[in-house]
Scaffold this active site. Structure first.
Site, PDB file in Angstrom:
ATOM      1  N   ASP A   1       0.835  -1.199   0.000  1.00 22.75           N
ATOM      2  CA  ASP A   1       0.000   0.000   0.000  1.00 22.75           C
ATOM      3  C   ASP A   1       0.872   1.253   0.000  1.00 22.75           C
ATOM      4  OD1 ASP A   1      -1.901   1.946   0.327  1.00 22.75           O
ATOM      5  OD2 ASP A   1      -2.551   1.306   2.324  1.00 22.75           O
TER       6      ASP A   1
ATOM      7  N   ASP B   1      -1.550   5.404  -5.982  1.00 19.90           N
ATOM      8  CA  ASP B   1      -1.854   4.560  -4.830  1.00 19.90           C
ATOM      9  C   ASP B   1      -2.044   3.114  -5.281  1.00 19.90           C
ATOM     10  OD1 ASP B   1      -2.641   3.694  -2.239  1.00 19.90           O
ATOM     11  OD2 ASP B   1      -4.751   3.948  -2.801  1.00 19.90           O
TER      12      ASP B   1
END
Length: 458
Positions: A101, A331
């Site tokens: 992440d 992201d």
């Protein structure tokens, strides 16, 4: 992220817890083997990914405040939208799966045999394997982080008052308060540990890691690769890291993986990756006031063209304003690229204007949550206008059609970018992993830039 200090959580967490060498490591990016999505068809899978992408976007736009060498490893994709790596912690090492992440900065794992997780299994089968937790009592290197340890403030992203609600004597041994981390579609709660991280023969002692005892909608631990002090790149002192995202077709396949490469050398080795184009990271002027935004990797997106035609978007969504809102971030944990509605509508309208050979099918837009959708006879021969992104520094990239349209059963193709109905603060665009499939992406932290090139990931 929000810090909590409830006494029940303290009791639960306490019940459940009784010289770095420069080299290169490659880590596989992989699918979790424990969680499958029992969707009846691909439309339901797409709708699930739309929902999680929008939830992730809402979180990234308005996150809650919280009180040298290379290593290569496999990188696996998942049907629920993430890419995972395997990391080993403890003495002796315990190997677990983590979602990579780049939009958060905490590394945490499911912790203890008493680990509780609500809505964490994506399988309707009662025989589905349980999430494998880390067991601190089986590791001789596990230590609970003290409240006065600077790393306690890392995981909370704020200074902690260690003298609150304790006597003079107990304050000397007071532990770091429990944390609560909020993600777009889930939460996790636990306490901070100091552990030894093992990476293919190398080890990093005193690594800050979250020991989560309670979670919701989090099918695996998270490896935060963002810009915060507690992130994996920061704690390892990485000069750069890179990955290549295996093409995802909404189903897990543990036999296929690509790679995550960690460059731990403090000085530039002089090695250059051929054919990469670079764009500098952009600074958000309000990261000090909004510390949660400081975790993100902001990019300078100058413009977007569709079929060579410039899409006119409000500039406030492409660049962070004086109030810190707007701008574009990348992201890895967002599946479908999110675009604020005022910027998404002209992009969607341009596709509708140019795509005249295929009939628009609005009923599939209602089923999948994607749109616009078109009826196509054959995905192999379909002709859609080119989508090209132009970044600061002269870098530009033309995305393959399969990276911005999903071709599903029944001859339907839908744009895989999403928007929300409400106006929210935060980034105006979140570049998701679906759009970066089969791209080699390099985060050059040493030189504050992002590099990328199209290639077949394997």
């Amino acid at each position: 992220m929000v810090s909590v200090t409830s006494s029940w959580l303290y009791c639960l967490s306490l019940l459940s817890l009784f010289p770095f060498i420069s080299s290169s490591i490659t880590i596989p990016l992989q699918y979790p083997q424990t969680n499958q999505i029992p969707f009846q068809d691909q439309y339901q899978k797409l709708n699930h990914l739309v929902t999680t992408s929008l939830a992730r976007a809402r979180h990234l736009e308005n996150p809650q405040p919280t009180p040298a060498a290379t290593a290569t490893a496999p990188l696996f994709s998942h049907s629920y939208g993430g890419y995972s790596i395997s990391l080993s912690f403890g003495t002796p090492p315990q190997t677990l799966s983590f979602i990579m992440d780049t939009g958060s900065d905490v590394v945490w794992f499911p912790c203890t045999s008493r680990y509780l997780c609500k809505h964490c299994s994506f399988s309707s089968s009662s025989s589905s394997p349980r999430i494998q937790p880390f067991i601190p009592k089986e590791s001789s290197s596990s230590k609970i982080i003290g409240c006065k340890n600077p790393k306690c403030s890392w995981i909370h992203q704020s200074n902690i008052n260690c003298d609150q609600d304790c006597s003079v004597n107990s304050c000397l041994n007071q532990t770091c308060p429990p944390y609560m981390i909020l993600y777009g579609s889930g939460t996790t709660v636990g306490i901070a540990l100091s552990e030894t991280l093992h990476l293919h023969g190398l080890s990093k002692p005193n690594f800050l890691v979250g020991c989560s005892v309670l979670s919701s909608h989090q099918p695996a631990g998270i490896a935060g690769f963002g810009r915060g002090l507690s992130s994996l790149p920061s704690q390892l002192g990485l000069g750069k890291f890179s990955y290549c995202l295996l093409s995802r077709r909404f189903d897990d396949d543990t036999k296929k993986s690509s790679s995550l490469v960690l460059d731990i050398e403090q000085l530039d080795s002089g090695k250059k990756t051929n054919a990469l184009v670079y764009t500098p990271f952009v600074k958000n002027p309000k990261v000090e006031d909004k510390s949660s935004f400081s975790v993100y990797y902001y990019l300078g997106l100058r413009r977007i063209t569709i079929g060579g035609h410039h899409v006119k978007m409000p500039y406030k969504y492409l660049s962070p304003g004086e109030d810190g809102n707007g701008g574009v971030i990348i992201d890895s944990a967002t599946t479908f690229t999110f675009i604020a509605r005022e910027a998404f509508e002209p992009l969607s309208d341009e596709f509708i204007r140019q795509i005249t050979d295929y009939k628009r099918i609005k009923e599939f837009e209602d089923v999948t949550g994607l749109g616009p959708c078109f009826n196509v006879s054959d995905a192999k021969t379909v002709s859609f206008p080119e989508l090209r992104l132009y970044f600061k520094g002269g870098a530009d990239v033309a995305l393959p059609v399969e990276n911005y349209f999903a071709f599903v059963g029944g001859g339907v193709a839908c744009l895989t970018m999403v928007t929300g109905s409400e106006r929210v603060d935060g980034p105006g665009m979140i570049l998701g992993s679906f759009q970066m499939q089969n791209f080699y992406v390099e985060y050059d932290l040493r030189n504050e830039r992002l590099g990328f090139k199209q290639e077949k990931c394997k």
